[in-house]
Design an enzyme around this catalytic site. Structure first.
Site, PDB file in Angstrom:
ATOM      1  CB  ILE A 172      -0.850   0.151   1.288  1.00 40.82           C
ATOM      2  CG1 ILE A 172      -1.789  -1.176   1.194  1.00 40.82           C
ATOM      3  CG2 ILE A 172      -1.785   1.253   1.424  1.00 40.82           C
ATOM      4  CD1 ILE A 172      -2.754  -1.570   2.392  1.00 40.82           C
ATOM      5  CB  CYS A 173       0.789   4.329   0.233  1.00 42.25           C
ATOM      6  SG  CYS A 173       1.466   5.972  -0.278  1.00 42.25           S
ATOM      7  CD  GLN A 174       7.830   4.707   2.436  1.00 43.98           C
ATOM      8  OE1 GLN A 174       7.169   4.803   3.095  1.00 43.98           O
ATOM      9  NE2 GLN A 174       8.874   5.260   2.059  1.00 43.98           N
ATOM     10  N   GLY A 212       3.556  -0.233  -1.362  1.00 46.05           N
ATOM     11  CA  GLY A 212       3.503  -0.812  -2.595  1.00 46.05           C
ATOM     12  C   GLY A 212       4.982  -0.611  -3.445  1.00 46.05           C
TER      13      GLY A 212
END
Lengths: 320, 363
Positions: free
Chosen positions: B154-156, B158
C-alpha cells in the site's frame, strides 16, 4: 462532561443567541467560556484526538462571530447592496491574511532563535543593523570560545536569519499571488453567477473552491517550487545551526555531542548490517556433505602421493 | 451581484445553528473517553527490532461474517507504508479491509513497521527491504507452509513491494499494488513537485529522523484550504452523534498518528524515487543490487484511486510499461487516497475484487 460545564455552555449559548438577536455593540466574553471548555476537557494523559479537535472548535466560534457580524450589519442597512460589496472586500482581505498565516505556520522562526533575539532584545527589523553583530557576538561568547569564534558564529547566525527572512517573504509573495487570484475570481463569480450563494457557509465553500483552484495553478509553477524549497531549506539551516550551538555547549561541558552520539549510532548500524550480511552469506554457502569431504580427502591423498619424495637409493649416505 | 443572495435573518439563524452544533459537538466529544482502532484479534508471529508481523485468522475472528467464497491457500502479506500506521486497513469493524478479506477466505498477515526512534535513524532501504520485509516474507512462508506468498503493498509499501518482487521474484506468487507510486514525476503530482528543491541531506542532517509532523504539514500543503479551515468548519456536522463522532475520531487519530521516518531510508526514498525517479529508470540500488522492474513476471493487480491527490492515477498507471507480467490488471476505484480504505462503496468493491483475483490465481 460535567454538569457545571454543560451549564456554563448553556449560559454562553443563551448569551450568544441574545447577542445575535439584539446585535448589541458589545459581545459577551466568549474567550472566558472557551477557556473553561479547554480546562474541562484537558487531560495531559490523553493522547486521543479530542483535545486537538476541541481547540479547533473553540477557534471557530471566534472566527464565526468575527466574520458573520459585518455581514449581518450590512444586511440591516438601507443600501444593503453597496454595504455588502464592501463587507465582502473586507472579508476577502481577512481570508487572504489568514491564508498567509496558515501557509507559513510550519516555518515559524525556530524557538531557539526567538529566544536568542529576545535575549539580545532585538527584533527582526534590526537584523541589518551593524550593532546587531556585536550584540550577537556577546551572546555567543561562552567560556572556552575565542572572541573571533563568537563573532564568526554571530555572523553565520545573521546570514542564516537574513536568508530565512528573505525566503519567508519570497514564499509569502507566492501565497499572496494565490489568494489574490482566488479573491478576484471569486468576485467575478459573485458578480456573474446565475446560482447565488444563499448562506455564509456556501459563500465560504466558494472561497475554498476558488482558492484551491488558484493554488493548484500557482503551486505547479517553477517559481512556487523554488520558493517552497527555499523556505524549507532556510528554516532547516536555522534549526541545524541551533543544534550545532547546543552541541558546542555540550562539548564545553564535557558531555557527548549530538554528532558524537549519531556517529556511535552509525557505527552500531554498520556493524549490525555486516553481521546480517555474514549470516546471509553463511546460509547461502552450500552445506559440506560427507561425500564432498570424502572426495576432497581422496584428492588430497592423491596429491600427497604425487609430491611424496622418491625412496632414497641404498648405499648413499647423507653427509654429516 | 447576481452570485450572492443573503438575508439578515437567515445569516443570524445560520450562525445560531452553527453555534448550537458546536456546543453539541463539544458535548459529544466530552462523552468519548477513548478511540479504539485496529481491533480485529490477531497473533504476533514474528518481531524484529520495532517491527511486528501480525497474523489474522478466521479462527481468531469469529465475529467476521462467514463467507461462502472458496478461499485461498496462498497467504496474503500486507506491506504498509512507513508513513502513518497500518491500522487504516482495520479502522473499525464496519470499515475493515482485514475483516472483509477474512470473510472472503484470505489468510492474512500484516506488517507493522512500528515507530522508529533515534536509534533507527541509520536504517536504510536495504534494511527495510532486504532485511525486514524479506524476513517477514520468509516468516509468512514458514508459518503458512507455502513456498511462495501473495504480497499486497500500500502506497510507499507498494513501492517497496515492487522493489522486493523485483529482487526476490521467486518468493512472490501474486503481487497487488494499492495506491502505489511508480512514476514519481508526472506533471500532476504536487507532492513530488514540492519535494524537488527540498534539501534532503540537510533535512536528515538536521533532524536525524524526519518528524512525522513535517510529513503531515507536507500533505496538508497539497490542499491547504480544504484540509484546513473548510475541514474545521464542517467538523460539527461530523460530531453530532456518538457513532458519527467515533468514525470521525478514528480517522483523525490515524491521520495524526505519524511515525517519524528513519533518516537514511527517507533520504534514499526522496532522492532516488521522488527527485531522480530512478525506479522507472532501473537505477535504484538496494543493498548493492539494482532493482529491475522487468524481473516482475508474476500476475499483478494495480489498484488506484481516481481522485487520489497524494498518488495521482498518473503515478500508478504506467506500471505495466516497466514490468514483464503478462497477467496484469488495473483497477480504478472512484475514491481518494484514504477513501479507498474507508469509503463504503470502495470497501464493497475492493475486498471482493482482491479476493476473487487471488482465488483465480491460487493454483
Amino acid at each position: 462532561m460535567t454538569d457545571d460545564f454543560r451549564t456554563l455552555m448553556d449560559q454562553w449559548l443563551e448569551q450568544q443567541q441574545a447577542w445575535w438577536a439584539q446585535l448589541s455593540a458589545t459581545a459577551p466574553s466568549t474567550q472566558k467560556v472557551w477557556d473553561s471548555l479547554f480546562s474541562a476537557a484537558a487531560n495531559p494523559q490523553n493522547t486521543e484526538p479530542q483535545q486537538r479537535i476541541l481547540a479547533q472548535l473553540a477557534g471557530q466560534i471566534l472566527i464565526l462571530n468575527q466574520h458573520a457580524e459585518p455581514f449581518f450589519k450590512a444586511l440591516q442597512t438601507a443600501d444593503a447592496g453597496v454595504a455588502l460589496a464592501e463587507v465582502i472586500q473586507q472579508w476577502l482581505h481577512m481570508l487572504q491574511q489568514q491564508a498567509g498565516e496558515d501557509a507559513t505556520a510550519p516555518w515559524t522562526l525556530p524557538k531557539a532563535f526567538v529566544s536568542l533575539l529576545q535575549a539580545a532584545q532585538l527584533d527582526e527589523s534590526q537584523l541589518l543593523d551593524g550593532a546587531v553583530l556585536e550584540t550577537l557576538s556577546r551572546l555567543f561568547a561562552t567560556p572556552g570560545t575565542a572572541p573571533e569564534q563568537a563573532r564568526a558564529q554571530a555572523r553565520d547566525a545573521l546570514q542564516l536569519l537574513l536568508e530565512y527572512q528573505q525566503a519567508l517573504q519570497h514564499y509569502l509573495s507566492q501565497i499572496h499571488a494565490v489568494s489574490q487570484q482566488a479573491a478576484s475570481e471569486l468576485l467575478e463569480t459573485l458578480h456573474n453567477s446565475d446560482t447565488p450563494a444563499t448562506s455564509l457557509g456556501a459563500l465560504h465553500d466558494l472561497w475554498v473552491d476558488h482558492y484551491e483552484h488558484a493554488y493548484r495553478q500557482q503551486a505547479f509553477s517553477d517559481a512556487f517550487q523554488a520558493a517552497h524549497g527555499r523556505i524549507s531549506n532556510a528554516h532547516m539551516r536555522l534549526q541545524r545551526f541551533a543544534q550545532r550551538l547546543r552541541d558546542a555547549q555540550l562539548q564545553t561541558a564535557g558531555l557527548a555531542s549530538q554528532q558524537q552520539v549519531q556517529q556511535l549510532r552509525r557505527d552500531a548500524h554498520l556493524l549490525r548490517k555486516q553481521v546480517r550480511q555474514l549470516q546471509q552469506a553463511q546460509t547461502q554457502t552450500p552445506p559440506v556433505t560427507e561425500a564432498t569431504v570424502a572426495a576432497l580427502r581422496a584428492e588430497l591423498d592423491a596429491l600427497r602421493n604425487d609430491i611424496r619424495p622418491a625412496t632414497p637409493k641404498p648405499g648413499r649416505k647423507r653427509k654429516a | 451581484m447576481n452570485g450572492i443572495k443573503l438575508d439578515g435573518d437567515r445569516v443570524r439563524e445560520e450562525v445560531q445553528a452553527h453555534q448550537r452544533a458546536l456546543i453539541d459537538s463539544c458535548e459529544t466529544l466530552g462523552e468519548i473517553q477513548s478511540v479504539e482502532v485496529g481491533t480485529s484479534p490477531c497473533e504476533v508471529i514474528y518481531t524484529q527490532d520495532k517491527l511486528k508481523l501480525l497474523h489474522y485468522s478466521r479462527a481468531a475472528n469469529p465475529d467476521a461474517p462467514e463467507g461462502t467464497a472458496p478461499g485461498c491457500n496462498t497467504p496474503l502479506l500486507i506491506c504498509y507504508a512507513l508513513v502513518n500506521r497500518p491500522y487504516v486497513v482495520d479502522l473499525d469493524k464496519r470499515r475493515s479491509l482485514v475483516q472483509k478479506l477474512l470473510t472472503l477466505g484470505i489468510d492474512l498477515y500484516l506488517l507493522d513497521w512500528g515507530y522508529p526512534d533515534a536509534d533507527d535513524s541509520h536504517l536504510d532501504l536495504d534494511d527495510y527491504i532486504n532485511d525486514y520485509l524479506n524476513n517477514c516474507v520468509d516468516q509468512v512462508s514458514l508459518h503458512s507452509s507455502q513456498a511462495r506468498i501473495n504480497l499486497l503493498g500500500i502506497c510507499q509499501g507498494g513501492t517497496f513491494s515492487l522493489c522486493y518482487s523485483a529482487l526476490y521474484p521467486h518468493k512472490i506468487k501474486n503481487l497487488i499494488t494499492l495506491v502505489t507510486p511508480v512514476d514519481f514525476k508526472t506533471p500532476d503530482n504536487l507532492l513530488s513537485h514540492l519535494a524537488q528543491q527540498v534539501d534532503v541531506d540537510l533535512a536528515v542532517d538536521t533532524y536525524g529522523n524526519i518528524p512525522g509532523s513535517m510529513l503531515n504539514d507536507a500533505y496538508k500543503a497539497l490542499m491547504p484550504m480544504r484540509l484546513g479551515i473548510q475541514k474545521q468548519l464542517h467538523m460539527p456536522a461530523q460530531l453530532q452523534s456518538r457513532s458519527k463522532a467515533l468514525n470521525f475520531l478514528r480517522m483523525e487519530k490515524w491521520i495524526h498518528d505519524s511515525p517519524d521516518q528513519a533518516g537514511e531510508a527517507f533520504r534514499q526514498f526522496i532522492k532516488d524515487f521522488f527527485q531522480y525517479n530512478k525506479l522507472i529508470l532501473g537505477q535504484v540500488i538496494i543493498g548493492g543490487q539494482t532493482v529491475k522492474l522487468e524481473n516482475i513476471h508474476q500476475p499483478v493487480l494495480n489498484i488506484y484511486g481516481e481522485q487520489d491527490h497524494l498518488v495521482p492515477p498518473s503515478a500508478s498507471t504506467p506500471l505495466p510499461q516497466y514490468i514483464s507480467s503478462s497477467d496484469y490488471e488495473a483497477l480504478p476505484v472512484a475514491a481518494g487516497h484514504i477513501g479507498i480504505f474507508v469509503g463504503q462503496r470502495a470497501q464493497n468493491l475492493l475486498a471482493p475484487h482482491i479476493a476473487q483475483w487471488l482465488q483465480r490465481r491460487d493454483d
